[in-house]
Design an enzyme around this catalytic site. Structure first.
Site, PDB file in Angstrom:
ATOM      1  N   ILE A  17       8.771   5.532   7.839  1.00  7.16           N
ATOM      2  CA  ILE A  17       8.195   4.189   7.933  1.00  7.16           C
ATOM      3  C   ILE A  17       6.673   4.241   7.748  1.00  7.16           C
ATOM      4  O   ILE A  17       6.028   5.224   8.100  1.00  7.16           O
ATOM      5  CB  ILE A  17       8.569   3.526   9.286  1.00  7.16           C
ATOM      6  CG1 ILE A  17       8.132   2.056   9.318  1.00  7.16           C
ATOM      7  CG2 ILE A  17       8.049   4.325  10.461  1.00  7.16           C
ATOM      8  CD1 ILE A  17       8.734   1.255  10.473  1.00  7.16           C
ATOM      9  N   CYS A  18       6.140   3.167   7.167  1.00  7.71           N
ATOM     10  CA  CYS A  18       4.699   2.947   7.047  1.00  7.71           C
ATOM     11  C   CYS A  18       4.059   3.960   6.099  1.00  7.71           C
ATOM     12  O   CYS A  18       4.326   3.962   4.902  1.00  7.71           O
ATOM     13  CB  CYS A  18       4.075   2.957   8.436  1.00  7.71           C
ATOM     14  SG  CYS A  18       2.399   2.313   8.537  1.00  7.71           S
ATOM     15  N   HIS A  19       3.217   4.860   6.603  1.00 13.15           N
ATOM     16  CA  HIS A  19       2.579   5.895   5.789  1.00 13.15           C
ATOM     17  C   HIS A  19       3.429   7.169   5.707  1.00 13.15           C
ATOM     18  O   HIS A  19       3.101   8.076   4.947  1.00 13.15           O
ATOM     19  CB  HIS A  19       1.200   6.260   6.358  1.00 13.15           C
ATOM     20  CG  HIS A  19       0.164   5.208   6.140  1.00 13.15           C
ATOM     21  ND1 HIS A  19       0.105   4.049   6.891  1.00 13.15           N
ATOM     22  CD2 HIS A  19      -0.857   5.134   5.254  1.00 13.15           C
ATOM     23  CE1 HIS A  19      -0.908   3.321   6.480  1.00 13.15           C
ATOM     24  NE2 HIS A  19      -1.516   3.950   5.482  1.00 13.15           N
ATOM     25  N   ALA A  20       4.515   7.258   6.466  1.00 13.31           N
ATOM     26  CA  ALA A  20       5.344   8.470   6.472  1.00 13.31           C
ATOM     27  C   ALA A  20       5.994   8.783   5.124  1.00 13.31           C
ATOM     28  O   ALA A  20       6.283   9.955   4.873  1.00 13.31           O
ATOM     29  CB  ALA A  20       6.395   8.391   7.571  1.00 13.31           C
ATOM     30  N   TRP A  52       4.537   9.364   2.615  1.00 15.18           N
ATOM     31  CA  TRP A  52       3.684  10.421   2.077  1.00 15.18           C
ATOM     32  C   TRP A  52       4.383  11.778   2.194  1.00 15.18           C
ATOM     33  O   TRP A  52       4.232  12.641   1.338  1.00 15.18           O
ATOM     34  CB  TRP A  52       2.368  10.493   2.842  1.00 15.18           C
ATOM     35  CG  TRP A  52       1.225   9.721   2.256  1.00 15.18           C
ATOM     36  CD1 TRP A  52       1.070   9.285   0.980  1.00 15.18           C
ATOM     37  CD2 TRP A  52       0.044   9.333   2.960  1.00 15.18           C
ATOM     38  NE1 TRP A  52      -0.136   8.637   0.838  1.00 15.18           N
ATOM     39  CE2 TRP A  52      -0.787   8.661   2.048  1.00 15.18           C
ATOM     40  CE3 TRP A  52      -0.386   9.498   4.271  1.00 15.18           C
ATOM     41  CZ2 TRP A  52      -2.023   8.146   2.403  1.00 15.18           C
ATOM     42  CZ3 TRP A  52      -1.619   8.980   4.625  1.00 15.18           C
ATOM     43  CH2 TRP A  52      -2.429   8.316   3.699  1.00 15.18           C
TER      44      TRP A  52
END
Length: 186
Positions: A110-113, A115
């Site tokens: 989720i979100c920036h994960a 990456w």
């Protein structure tokens, strides 16, 4: 197929994880009976990031180097800007992510994960979402970025932000109960 009330779920995080993106999945999946374990590069309390400042901590149960995919049914990757940026530079953490992706077990970011999924070369040819600021990173990794609360591509689940946590957790439960996913290599 595993049931959520017997599932073993690993959350991989380090300092700077978005507080709600670790705590909500941990608490909601635990309420449903899942055994949730937190892993990090080091076995020590890790600090959250909460609304623009350092938040509280959670205890780590296991180091990333001691994680064996066979012991878990799913991997959950909370975001925050700091957490995934630190994890993607850690060889043990990236081994965990890559091993889960290759296993066909559920991987939820989720979100920036996402990456971490970019770093693991897990998104090429897949549909995915993320926090809007890393959209180009996700697209450059070969994914078709979709602006949706939750996107699932053969058990690789992605979500945009803390606003989407209810949909994110519900999809994790659904995909765990479906079992292992056959995946083509990304």
């Amino acid at each position: 197929m595993p049931s959520i009330d017997t599932a073993r779920i690993l959350i991989l995080a380090t300092d700077g994880y978005e507080r709600s993106e670790l705590r909500v999945p941990r608490d909601e999946l635990s309420k449903r009976g899942a055994k949730v374990t937190i892993a990090s590069p080091e076995k020590r309390a890790i600090k959250s990031w909460d609304k623009g400042d350092w938040g509280d901590t959670v205890e780590v149960d296991l180091t990333a180097k001691d994680v064996f995919v066979r012991d878990f049914d799913a991997l959950v990757l909370p975001g925050g800007q700091i957490n995934p940026d630190l994890l993607r530079k850690d060889a043990d953490a990236m081994r965990v992510v890559s091993d889960f992706v290759q296993s066909g077990k559920v991987v939820a970011a989720i979100c920036h994960a996402p990456w971490l999924l970019v770093e693991a070369d897990a998104l090429k040819g897949r549909k995915a979402t993320s926090y809007a600021s890393i959209r180009k990173d996700v697209e450059n990794a070969g994914a078709q970025w979709v602006d949706a609360k939750v996107v699932n591509d053969h058990g690789i689940i992605t979500s945009r932000s803390p606003d989407d946590l209810d949909a994110f957790v519900a999809k994790i439960v659904e995909e765990i109960e479906e079992g292992r996913h056959d995946r083509r290599a990304a």
